[in-house]
Structure formats: structure tokens, C-alpha cells
Design an enzyme around this catalytic site. Structure first.
Site, PDB file in Angstrom:
ATOM      1  N   ALA A   1       0.755  -1.116  -0.043  1.00 15.05           N
ATOM      2  CA  ALA A   1      -0.106   0.050  -0.061  1.00 15.05           C
ATOM      3  C   ALA A   1       0.945   1.290  -0.016  1.00 15.05           C
ATOM      4  O   ALA A   1       0.590   2.065  -0.778  1.00 15.05           O
ATOM      5  CB  ALA A   1      -1.169  -0.071   1.327  1.00 15.05           C
ATOM      6  N   GLU A   2       1.841   1.172   0.928  1.00 10.96           N
ATOM      7  CA  GLU A   2       2.712   2.398   0.854  1.00 10.96           C
ATOM      8  C   GLU A   2       3.646   2.845  -0.606  1.00 10.96           C
ATOM      9  O   GLU A   2       3.828   3.884  -0.845  1.00 10.96           O
ATOM     10  CB  GLU A   2       3.651   2.748   2.110  1.00 10.96           C
ATOM     11  CG  GLU A   2       4.309   3.734   2.249  1.00 10.96           C
ATOM     12  CD  GLU A   2       5.049   4.010   3.791  1.00 10.96           C
ATOM     13  OE1 GLU A   2       5.668   4.955   3.951  1.00 10.96           O
ATOM     14  OE2 GLU A   2       4.737   3.226   4.609  1.00 10.96           O
ATOM     15  N   THR A   3       3.820   1.515  -0.851  1.00 13.44           N
ATOM     16  CA  THR A   3       4.529   1.578  -2.252  1.00 13.44           C
ATOM     17  C   THR A   3       3.758   2.311  -3.278  1.00 13.44           C
ATOM     18  O   THR A   3       4.203   3.283  -4.178  1.00 13.44           O
ATOM     19  CB  THR A   3       5.081   0.325  -2.911  1.00 13.44           C
ATOM     20  OG1 THR A   3       6.168  -0.289  -1.692  1.00 13.44           O
ATOM     21  CG2 THR A   3       5.611   0.217  -4.108  1.00 13.44           C
TER      22      THR A   3
END
Length: 141
Positions: A62-64
Site C-alpha cells: 500500500a505504501e509503495t
């Protein structure tokens, strides 16, 4: 985005590319634009001790995706820093690939917020996440 992830990473020293988390988790970017970023990640190699997809791997996916979306927004000369990541796990993934889709909720002059959904091979929702980033565009843009 004018440059692909491969082109951006081509400018990095090989040892720096090899140590990136995206490679260790097996994340493959499928689409990267201002409106949407998608990627897949295998469950195999990213499991917690009980055989299920690790929640931290979902958070990293998700953060990527959110960071790539923010990067597309501030490109080519801006920068971004993640401020907050909120992740909700809905169901377990045990095998195959998961697919993450990121879309911007808000992209302002200083803050961007991104919604990420992660689904399994059966198109069932595994996880939802929201990433908020501090955005800095080059002055005059």
C-alpha cells in the site's frame, strides 16, 4: 509519469536497486499514472508464521503504491514524505497474487491522500489502506 520505474531505477547503483523492498517482496508495477497505480505481489515469500499473507507486506504494498502516486503528482522535481499510513485487514490471503490499486483522494499544494485497495486472486477485498503524504513541488509549478 514520463519515466517508468525501471528507468528511474536504472539511474541508481545496482547494489541500491537490489536492496529495495519492492524487489524483496516481489512487487511488480503494472500501471503508473496520475489517476491510478496498480501492482501485484505474491503471497508466497510474504507470509506470517501461520501461513497467511503478512499484514506488514500488505502495508508495504500500500505504501509503495501511494508513494508512486504521490511521486507522479510532484514529478519531475518535487519530493514527498509519507506522514501517515492506516491499514485495515479484511480477510486472509493464503496463496497466489494480491493486486493493489491506488487512487488519489486529494492532491493539494502540500498534502496528498491516497486510497489503496488490495484484492486476492478471487477479487475479494483483503485490505484497504489510506496513505497521507507531505508534498513539495518545485516553486512555480
Amino acid at each position: 509519469m514520463n519515466r517508468s520505474l525501471a528507468e528511474l531505477m536504472a539511474d541508481m547503483p545496482p547494489t541500491l536497486v537490489a536492496e529495495q523492498l519492492i524487489h524483496k517482496l516481489g512487487i511488480e508495477i503494472k500501471e503508473w499514472s496520475l489517476e491510478r497505480v496498480t501492482a501485484t505481489m505474491p503471497v508466497a515469500g510474504n507470509r506470517q508464521p501461520f501461513g497467511l499473507l503478512h499484514g506488514g507486506a500488505s502495508a508495504a504494498l500500500a505504501e509503495t503504491l501511494g508513494s508512486l502516486a504521490a511521486g507522479a503528482y510532484v514529478a519531475p522535481d518535487g519530493m514527498l514524505v509519507g506522514l501517515e499510513l492506516s491499514v485495515t485487514h479484511h480477510r486472509a490471503a493464503r496463496e497466489g497474487l494480491v493486486t493493489g490499486v491506488c487512487q488519489p483522494l486529494h492532491q493539494g499544494s502540500q498534502v496528498g491522500t491516497y486510497q489503496i485497495s488490495i484484492r486476492d486472486d478471487r477479487d475479494q477485498l483483503v485490505c484497504t489502506a489510506r496513505l497521507t503524504c507531505l508534498l513539495r513541488k518545485r516553486p512555480g509549478r
